[in-house]
Design an enzyme around this catalytic site. Structure first.
Site, PDB file in Angstrom:
ATOM      1  N   HIS A  41       0.828  -1.224   0.000  1.00  0.00           N
ATOM      2  CA  HIS A  41       0.000   0.000   0.000  1.00  0.00           C
ATOM      3  C   HIS A  41       0.851   1.259   0.000  1.00  0.00           C
ATOM      4  CE1 HIS A  41      -4.013   1.782   0.617  1.00  0.00           C
ATOM      5  NE2 HIS A  41      -3.354   2.752   1.210  1.00  0.00           N
ATOM      6  N   ASP A  43       0.387   5.525  -1.083  1.00  0.00           N
ATOM      7  CA  ASP A  43      -0.587   6.564  -1.447  1.00  0.00           C
ATOM      8  C   ASP A  43      -0.015   7.677  -2.313  1.00  0.00           C
ATOM      9  OD1 ASP A  43      -3.337   6.189  -0.460  1.00  0.00           O
ATOM     10  OD2 ASP A  43      -2.370   5.925   1.484  1.00  0.00           O
ATOM     11  N   GLU A 146      -9.031   1.556  -2.452  1.00  0.00           N
ATOM     12  CA  GLU A 146      -9.073   1.555  -0.983  1.00  0.00           C
ATOM     13  C   GLU A 146     -10.441   2.012  -0.475  1.00  0.00           C
ATOM     14  OE1 GLU A 146      -6.276   4.055   1.108  1.00  0.00           O
ATOM     15  OE2 GLU A 146      -6.396   2.795   2.889  1.00  0.00           O
ATOM     16  N   HIS A 173     -13.063   1.781   3.615  1.00  0.00           N
ATOM     17  CA  HIS A 173     -12.063   2.656   4.236  1.00  0.00           C
ATOM     18  C   HIS A 173     -12.593   2.926   5.649  1.00  0.00           C
ATOM     19  CE1 HIS A 173      -9.474   6.246   4.928  1.00  0.00           C
ATOM     20  NE2 HIS A 173      -8.608   5.361   4.495  1.00  0.00           N
ATOM     21  N   HIS A 219      -8.687  -1.973   7.366  1.00  0.00           N
ATOM     22  CA  HIS A 219      -9.772  -0.994   7.582  1.00  0.00           C
ATOM     23  C   HIS A 219     -11.141  -1.590   7.888  1.00  0.00           C
ATOM     24  CE1 HIS A 219      -7.943   2.983   6.676  1.00  0.00           C
ATOM     25  NE2 HIS A 219      -7.189   2.342   5.804  1.00  0.00           N
ATOM     26  N   HIS A 240      -2.256  -3.200   4.566  1.00  0.00           N
ATOM     27  CA  HIS A 240      -1.480  -2.307   5.435  1.00  0.00           C
ATOM     28  C   HIS A 240      -2.086  -2.287   6.839  1.00  0.00           C
ATOM     29  CE1 HIS A 240      -4.613   0.177   3.650  1.00  0.00           C
ATOM     30  NE2 HIS A 240      -4.331   1.233   4.367  1.00  0.00           N
ATOM     31  N   ASP A 309       2.401   1.934   3.844  1.00  0.00           N
ATOM     32  CA  ASP A 309       1.461   3.063   3.898  1.00  0.00           C
ATOM     33  C   ASP A 309       2.172   4.396   3.654  1.00  0.00           C
ATOM     34  OD1 ASP A 309      -1.092   4.083   4.030  1.00  0.00           O
ATOM     35  OD2 ASP A 309      -1.418   3.635   6.156  1.00  0.00           O
TER      36      ASP A 309
HETATM   37 ZN   LIG Z   1      -5.449   3.039   4.664  1.00  0.00          ZN
END
Ligand SMILES: [Zn+2]
Ligand SMILES: *[C@@H]1O[C@H](CO)[C@@H](O)[C@H](O)[C@H]1NC(C)=O
Ligand SMILES: *[C@@H]1O[C@H](CO)[C@@H](O)[C@H](O)[C@H]1NC(C)=O
Ligand SMILES: *[C@@H]1O[C@H](CO)[C@@H](O)[C@H](O)[C@H]1NC(C)=O
Length: 416
Positions: A41, A43, A146, A173, A219, A240, A309
């Site tokens: 993961h 971003d 996500e 999420h 999540h 993650h 992450d």
């Molecule tokens: Zn996340």
């Protein structure tokens, strides 16, 4: 004489000790040259949206010189990153608004990253593609959605995401969807709505198994984790998440779920975010290694991975400041007597095993029809929806009684 040899041994140790750290780092680099890390993961696409509104052509958006992020091309190279699931995250406040459009735009920006930097990124969609990218010294680039809010409760959108290259979806999420509960149910901040997964949620899971899209349980609530681990035909991942017994944050995975991860041949990719590692604002690389050791102890080294992450969090451990630092963490695992085979498993082989199995389940389900039953109209939220498909023909039965009465009255007034 004995005294002399003790002195010699102490001297030898003094000389050796400063070198052992360096030795482990060299070992880590050697291993990662052939088995680079596949991280679950990252971003960066979210940073590209926030900073540049996805304009990759802006000089300051150049990924070779990109500054102020955890991720850029030289850092990926230094970190021996050979595979990355790029998150096409859009926040929960897009739910029932422009979530689908924004997710499509994040998918598009990953595709454009691969086109603009073909010497670095290779967009791939299967386990074979990852291994080819390893051989070509490219960063195998995969796409993870996500949060189930991104499909707006539509199996058609889910299938279309698959066609666009999406290979995992995190079921939620940090918000419930109309069909799955998120982790904030376990903190008491959100109400439990679906006992984990609603009946439509179970259909989303079945369709992901049929499509060959990996199910991601980062999540989600514990009940959602258990429901999916009970029902999924294929192994799943936590892209993650860290270990709950070391830091009692509900984003982390409890030990009984870790045991289900092992019994289903699934995978937990450890999150580096300080607040999930130590439950405090500060953490170190050794604290992250503790989480990897814990999952290894409770489940086994075949069920551990890396899910940093990066560029999705604000606080990272000392020693793991950006994506160039994975070799330092691998060196720490070696210092803790992880074998080369265990390290390789955590770096890449575990993820490839799960992905292959997901592909195998897809192959076994070839020829089964796509799931077509839409979510019930009354389970949809938001006020700006058109009711097409729900107002006549096969969809009529899915309309709530009040709306059905209204539709019949309308029809009657048109006919009379
Ligand atoms: Zn996340
Ligand atoms: C990014 O910057 C590098 C180094 O200055 C340059 O060689 C490269 O062409 C640039 N790439 C893009 C896509 O602008
Ligand atoms: C999962 O299966 C176990 C064993 O059959 C059962 O005890 C548990 O209640 C199930 N959990 C969920 C959430 O379905
Ligand atoms: C690793 O193994 C060595 C040699 O067997 C041993 O001396 C050392 O204590 C072990 N280290 C850890 C952290 O288990």
């Amino acid at each position: 004489m004995p005294g002399g040899s003790v002195v010699m041994a102490v001297l030898a140790l003094r000389l050796l000790l400063p070198c052992t750290g360096q030795h482990h780092l060299e070992e880590a680099e050697r291993i990662m040259t052939t088995t680079p890390v596949i991280d679950g993961h990252n971003d960066l696409p979210w940073q590209l949206l926030k900073r540049f509104n996805n304009q990759l052509g802006l000089p300051e958006a150049n990924l070779t010189t990109l500054d102020g992020t955890h991720t850029n091309i030289p850092k990926l190279r230094q970190g021996h990153v050979g595979g990355q699931f790029w998150s096409v995250y859009v926040p929960c406040d897009t739910q029932n608004k422009d979530a689908v459009k924004r997710t499509l735009e994040q998918i598009d920006v990953v595709h454009r990253m691969c086109e603009l930097y073909p010497e670095t990124f290779s967009c791939v969609v299967d386990s074979t593609g990852i291994q080819q990218a390893f051989q070509n010294k490219k960063v195998a680039s995969l796409i993870g959605v996500e949060g189930g809010h991104s499909i707006d409760s539509s199996l058609g959108v889910l299938r279309t995401f698959y066609h666009l290259g999406v290979r995992y979806m995190t079921l939620t999420h940090s918000c419930n969807t109309p069909w799955a509960d998120n982790w904030l149910v376990d903190t008491g901040d959100d109400p439990p709505l679906h006992n984990g997964l609603s009946s439509f949620g179970k259909m989303v899971l079945a369709e992901m198994n049929r499509l060959g899209m990996i199910v991601d349980l980062a999540h989600v609530s514990v009940e959602t984790m258990e429901a999916v681990l009970n029902l999924s035909k294929a192994p799943v991942i936590f892209s993650h998440s860290s270990a709950f017994s070391l830091c009692q944050n509900r984003r982390n995975v409890p030990d009984d779920v870790l045991k289900m991860v092992a019994s289903t041949d699934s995978l937990v990719m450890i999150n580096f975010y300080n607040n999930y590692v130590t439950c405090r604002d500060t953490a170190t690389l050794a604290d992250v290694a503790d989480h990897m050791d814990h999952v290894k102890k409770v489940a086994g080294a075949q069920y551990v991975g890396f899910g940093g992450d990066y560029d999705g969090v604000t606080r990272l451990p000392t020693g793991l400041e950006d994506v160039s630092t994975y070799p330092a963490l691998v060196a720490e695992l070696l210092a803790r007597n992880w074998t080369e085979a265990e390290v390789k498993a955590a770096l890449a082989e575990n993820l490839i095993r799960v992905f292959r199995k997901v592909e195998e389940v897809k192959a076994n389900l070839q020829g089964t029809a796509p799931h077509e039953t839409p979510i019930a109209f009354e389970e949809l939220e938001g006020s700006c929806r058109t009711p097409y498909g729900y107002t006549d023909g096969a969809g009529t039965a899915r309309l709530p009684p009040a709306a059905l009465g209204l539709a019949l009255a309308l029809l009657h007034s048109l006919l009379s």
